[in-house]
Scaffold this motif. Sequence first.
Motif, PDB file in Angstrom:
ATOM      1  N   GLY A 107       0.820  -1.217   0.000  1.00  0.00           N
ATOM      2  CA  GLY A 107       0.000   0.000   0.000  1.00  0.00           C
ATOM      3  C   GLY A 107       0.848   1.259   0.000  1.00  0.00           C
ATOM      4  N   ILE A 110       2.551   1.755  -3.409  1.00  0.00           N
ATOM      5  CA  ILE A 110       1.612   2.225  -4.431  1.00  0.00           C
ATOM      6  C   ILE A 110       1.224   3.676  -4.186  1.00  0.00           C
ATOM      7  CG2 ILE A 110      -0.734   1.906  -5.284  1.00  0.00           C
ATOM      8  CD1 ILE A 110      -0.336  -1.100  -4.832  1.00  0.00           C
ATOM      9  N   ALA A 111       0.992   4.008  -2.940  1.00  0.00           N
ATOM     10  CA  ALA A 111       0.593   5.376  -2.631  1.00  0.00           C
ATOM     11  C   ALA A 111       1.707   6.369  -2.966  1.00  0.00           C
ATOM     12  CB  ALA A 111       0.219   5.490  -1.152  1.00  0.00           C
ATOM     13  N   GLY A 114       2.150   6.593  -6.753  1.00  0.00           N
ATOM     14  CA  GLY A 114       1.077   7.363  -7.351  1.00  0.00           C
ATOM     15  C   GLY A 114       1.182   8.834  -7.026  1.00  0.00           C
TER      16      GLY A 114
END
Lengths: 226, 842
Positions: A107, A110-111, A114
């Motif tokens: 997580g 990915i955060a 992004g």
Amino acid sequence: MSVAPDLISGFIAFILTLLVFSYLLGDNPFFRAAIYLFVGVSAGYIAAVAWYQVLWPELISPLLFGSPGERILLTIPLVLGLLLLTKIIPPLSKIGTPAVAFLVGVGAAIAVGGAVLGTIFPQTGATINAFDLQAAAAQDVSPAEQIFGASILLVGTISTLVYFQFGARRFSGETIRRSRLVEGIALVGRIFIAITFGVLFAGVYAAALTALIERLTFLWTYLGSF
Amino acid sequence: MAVIRCPVCGKPNPDDLELCQHCDSSLKPTTAELDGVSEMIRPGEAPTKKVTAELEQTLPAWLRGARKSDQTEDKEETPSDALSPPPQKSVSIEEPAAEEDLPNWLDGLEAEAESDEEEVPDWLANLQTETPVSAEETAEPEDEPDEGRPAVDEPITATSEPVAPRTGELIATPEGELPGWLADLQAESGEAAETPGEDLPDLIVESEQQAAELPADSEPAAAETAGTEKGLPDWLAKLSAEEGPGAPPAEEPSRPAPASTPGEELPDWLSAETPAAAPPQEHEPEPAAAQPAQEELPDWISRLPADETPAGAKTEQPAEAEAAPDWLSGQGESEAAQPSAPVESAAESASPADNAAPDWLSRMSDVSPEMPAQDAPEQPAAASDDGVPDWLSSLPAVEQNIEQQPAKESTPALILDEETISEDDMDAIFSMEMPDWLSTLSPEEKEATAGEGETPAPEESPASLESAELPSWVQAMRPVESVVPESPGNEDIEHVIAREGPLAGLNGILPVGPGIGPFNKAQAHSIKLQVSESQQSSAALLEKMLSTESEPRPLSTPPQVLPARVLRWVIALLMFLAVGASTFAGTRMTPLASLYPPEVGAVKDVINSLPDNAPVLLVFDYEPGFAGELEAAAAPVVDHLMLRGERLTILSTSPTGAALAERFLRNTQADHGYQSGQQYVNLGYLPGGSSGVLSFAMLPPAATHETIDGLPAWDTPPLQGVSSLADFAALVVLTDSMESGRTWIEQTSGYLDDTPLLMVVSAQAEPVIHPYYESGQVDGMVSGLSGGAAYEQINGRPGLGRQYWDAYSIGLFMAEILIAVGGVLNLVAAWRARQTQQTDED
């Protein structure tokens, strides 16, 4: 027969709406009952959704009826899911740490990825491109307007960032404060921040007002149905 | 030609003979076999135990001469030589580390230290029993020849010069506690000068009593003493018998007549020693006596190195003052009180003798009582069982060196202050296994006294004793307690002295602790906090800041016009009335805006640019609480899509999204007749948050498999021809959360390609999402009810936006009024408060 479920659901919705409105009188059992009911129903609904839309079609069913390859691959999420369940048992909570670590690590990655690729770089480029007069001319925007808007954007961005700069110096009289230049820029940034919070508050108020209108419309519509 | 006596038979022999011509015994000391052992005992080295019983027979003649120094054949022997202090070496031999190592002649001393009469050797016990005998009896052994006397019972003195007590300061030794060697010495000084009996210990009193009984000529008395066979061991009896005849007559007249005190007896040892001490006092100076005395030296003493010669007589000083032990000097002082001329000379020599007293001896009176007798066994073993220590056995033959060197150093004398040393002190002194003078002497003292050896100590301090100069091997054998300071930690590392082990007694050799290394005195650290002024000012500033943070700030409570509860009710009532009236009335008073935001027009343009029947992905990511707003905002957009006949695919990252989507379609788009699985497909819930969004963006068929109805999602008509995110004609995200909208923007930006991204967001999320529209990441955006109403106006199809618009407009206007009124009221309240404050100040 089809009217009956709508009537019942509408009545429940009507009652619950009044219970929520009772909060105007302060915290009361009616409001609490509505909140508890909402939480319970939401949890039950989410559990049902998780089972019917996630666990069964995505995990259980393939394990039972899928191909061997699918079964092998699905053992990984199955094991991780079981390990995650051990978190509810304190003596065994450490067993679920790998699963949590996997979730947190993936997580976070990915955060961050992004945010860097989807926010920082594009937003930085947009701030720079705000001074692109050719692009403004292509959009039939006057250069003065474009420069003014870009300047406001630049000043707002810099001043807001300077506001969060808390480095200070010691001046005579043992007073520690930021320099006057930084103080001035920070004051501008403070204004921009206040405007931003005002806009956010306006949006929240607008959203809440729309919800109020929708509820009042529902009440009136429901009452008008009789 | 010099004549040496056979150590066995005692008969004279030429000195060039190796064996006795009478008994074929070796005339040379057996230590000659150890001549090869050139290594002297180093400080700290513990002599190796050796059985030296055979050496008893070969002990040097000087020991015998010590007791009969005044009776030797050589008439030129000076009293100073005879008075060469024996204690140094004799006592050094007497340093046993354990009781079992004690020589026989020390057994009695050890036994007395433990107050155990039963452990006293027979010979010493007998000797003690004979102590009260008359002076004639006690003087007898002195005159006896050394033949047959066990060498081990003789004191091995530091110097070869036999010691004769000189003055009245005697070692106050308790009765029966004297070792044999000391008894022998005392016996030689049987004619001790009289001392006031009340000031002397019993031993001295007894010795004086014995001396009083002695006639002027001590030879008969000595003979009588020797005749007391019961009180002497056999060897002593033999020795007395042999030495008696051989006693030089020249010395007899030199012995001062014992000044006896009524009722006092001189002990036998004193009776035997005093005659030997008297002649040197009266006659020859020391230089003249040095050579004869050295003739009596044993070989091992003669071969001693010059620097280790412990007790050479100082030529520049009177022999009796330098060489005589102080206790003998003290005796001499007592003799000085006598009217006779020899006694006067002795009195003159008493002062130097006192000055020569080492410090250790002066402290003995203080230290001795504090030193328990049981501490003595801790001393390293210095002598064998036979009484001949190993160091003595291993001494190289350096007799020639001794002979060549003049006597320079005075031997420390055991001087005790009769006034300060009590009988208990004496007990304590002699209760130790080794002589106290050796116990209390430290190397520093030795060095100090070496420099002071030629300078007489001030006589006004009788307690101060002159330190002795001991050979290194004697220093190494000193008791540890006398060397180790009480608190070694307070001294430098050079002064750290080992307490145990083979290096016991040595300083600066071993580290303080095993494995610790040399220790130093702990560095003193100040407990005061060392801070500079700047640090103090910083600390004060920090403290001030913390104090201000911890202090609760008084809340500025402006004067309330109305109570909060009432105000809340009033505002709620106003809002309900304004919004409700418009809603219930269904008015359309407020016109829609003719101008619409560009982002809304961009949405219209994008949808209008979509091909017909194109797959469009609708993401319902809002919560039920915002359903009213999002439905009003998204309804015209979805209506526009349905009008264009787009195939809709519904997805939600919220568990309630799928249900809200169904509700949305049913309540707002029912007239389009879209059927699930035909015109639209609801993929349901997409778990995983950002991960799920990314997974769907990367490969949609892998992220979702079935529709909400359980049908294969990617086989449904709406998803025909769609295998990736870019295959969708448009992506429309309906969200009330800025995080959700940002997640979709961030995670799908790399997979959309040319697929437009449209956002329908709540009014509260619009400030955050709008920059993405400005940056081009979002192609169009409809925010809140206003955006929906504007889009309806663009479409020309009024819907919920227009239905809610009057209420919405009235609600906003009411809010503006309330904010303005509230602001004015707050300004008035603040102005009034300020006026009140100024009034109060005035």
